[in-house]
Design a protein around this motif. Structure first.
Motif, mmCIF file in Angstrom:
data_model
loop_
_atom_site.group_PDB
_atom_site.id
_atom_site.type_symbol
_atom_site.label_atom_id
_atom_site.label_comp_id
_atom_site.label_asym_id
_atom_site.label_seq_id
_atom_site.Cartn_x
_atom_site.Cartn_y
_atom_site.Cartn_z
ATOM 1 N N SER A 33 6.436 4.954 4.835
ATOM 2 C CA SER A 33 6.787 5.317 3.459
ATOM 3 C C SER A 33 8.168 4.784 3.103
ATOM 4 O O SER A 33 8.950 4.397 3.969
ATOM 5 C CB SER A 33 6.755 6.843 3.284
ATOM 6 N N VAL A 35 10.686 2.303 0.353
ATOM 7 C CA VAL A 35 10.707 0.954 -0.226
ATOM 8 C C VAL A 35 11.761 0.121 0.491
ATOM 9 O O VAL A 35 12.899 0.576 0.658
ATOM 10 C CB VAL A 35 11.024 0.994 -1.741
ATOM 11 N N ASP A 53 -0.073 -6.774 0.156
ATOM 12 C CA ASP A 53 -1.034 -6.097 -0.724
ATOM 13 C C ASP A 53 -1.941 -5.157 0.070
ATOM 14 O O ASP A 53 -2.212 -4.026 -0.360
ATOM 15 C CB ASP A 53 -1.874 -7.138 -1.470
ATOM 16 N N GLU A 56 0.178 -2.100 1.523
ATOM 17 C CA GLU A 56 0.487 -1.101 0.494
ATOM 18 C C GLU A 56 -0.769 -0.341 0.071
ATOM 19 O O GLU A 56 -0.679 0.816 -0.360
ATOM 20 C CB GLU A 56 1.142 -1.769 -0.709
ATOM 21 N N ALA A 62 4.293 3.443 0.675
ATOM 22 C CA ALA A 62 5.178 2.372 1.131
ATOM 23 C C ALA A 62 5.225 1.252 0.100
ATOM 24 O O ALA A 62 4.229 0.920 -0.540
ATOM 25 C CB ALA A 62 4.694 1.823 2.471
ATOM 26 N N GLY A 63 6.406 0.661 -0.047
ATOM 27 C CA GLY A 63 6.572 -0.477 -0.947
ATOM 28 C C GLY A 63 7.365 -1.575 -0.249
ATOM 29 O O GLY A 63 8.457 -1.324 0.268
#
Length: 314
Positions: A33, A35, A53, A56, A62-63
């Motif tokens: 989790s 960014v 892609d 995520e 999560a970013g």
């Protein structure tokens, strides 16, 4: 009774304060989790973006914010602690590793896949075989016209285009093809991105482009046995004279067996002592699912087996 309520209130406040207290380094991401920013060689943008892609999608909290740049800049960002994960085609030098150690950091270097440099020409160019020796002669300016390589060619001066002066593509060509010799300043031109190289070659009959194999995939072909339609991919030989028998295109099987002479590794460079989101993403990249994404892209994954089939080339 009032004293008991007062003590309970103090405990609750203490717990809330502990939960809201940020780490000393200001980082709050966890293994799955938060960014984070990462840096990646622009040569690998298609496959890195696909990995992000999917990651995520699996971990919605999560970013991953990618910065697609040159290999030089990607590693510099890692050294400056601006990112904690970089994707490049080389490991850290002794000097770079010592810089980390002096700050009590101990980065990891993890092989992710095997890629290759591809040579592309215009669809109007009928010559599709070339030797590493001739590539070297072209890059160093020893030969300047297509007729010097292919006597029957109707094309004129050779125009060589790379993605960026600080890219891994240029470094590989300088070190592994030219043996450290400088490029010709008149015949070799650096653009900015791999896509610009493809566009230039598609529009310029006498051009030859040097790009990462990762950019060649025909997305409509799930077998990874064809390349993009707007350009022609050359077959390369390690022998002095290229023939159909000793020349290979950068298909996955030829990268896997080492037949294609311009293969190169891809590494994840990781400096994440907290074992947080950079480690989580790196683990995903090397997991079965992450490696299967690489397998489908046409590159050779570091851990997944490659299924080899015999095909008839165009």
């Amino acid at each position: 009774m009032k004293k008991q309520f007062w003590l309970i209130g103090i405990c609750i406040l203490g717990i809330l304060a502990a939960c809201n207290r940020k780490p000393k380094d200001g980082l709050t991401d966890t293994y799955t989790s938060g960014v984070i920013a990462i840096a990646a060689d622009e040569s690998f943008q298609p496959i890195v973006q696909e990995e992000i892609d999917v990651f995520e999608g699996v971990y919605p909290l999560a970013g991953i914010v990618p910065r697609y740049t040159t290999e030089v800049e990607a590693i510099n960002l890692l050294l400056k602690d601006s990112v904690r994960l970089a994707i490049a085609t080389r490991t850290l030098t002794e000097e770079e590793m010592n810089s980390f150690h002096s700050r009590k950091f101990y980065p990891r270097e993890i092989k992710l896949a095997t890629d290759g440099l591809a040579l592309i020409v215009n669809r109007q160019n009928p010559d599709s075989l070339i030797s590493v020796r001739d590539i070297r002669r072209i890059l160093t300016g020893e030969v300047k016209s297509w007729k010097e390589v292919y006597p029957g060619s109707s094309l004129k001066d050779i125009r060589v285009v790379f993605d960026n002066r600080n890219s891994s593509t240029v470094r590989f060509a300088t070190d592994s093809i030219c043996g450290g010799k400088p490029f010709s300043t008149t015949e070799v031109k650096a653009l900015r991105t791999n896509q610009q190289v493809i566009d230039y070659v598609a529009q310029t009959p006498d051009a030859i482009g040097v790009i990462g194999v990762n950019w060649l995939g025909n997305r409509s072909d799930t077998t990874n046995l064809s390349f993009r339609n707007e350009i022609r991919v050359m077959a390369v030989s390690a022998e002095d004279v290229a023939t159909p028998e000793n020349s290979y295109k950068p298909y996955q099987a030829y990268l896997y067996y080492g037949d294609y002479p311009l293969a190169r590794p891809i590494y994840v460079l990781l400096n994440d002592p907290r074992n947080a989101l950079p480690w989580g993403f790196a683990s995903f990249l090397t997991s079965d699912r992450g490696q299967r994404i690489i397998l489908k892209s046409g590159l050779v994954p570091a851990t997944q087996p490659v299924r080899v089939v015999n095909v008839k080339d165009e």
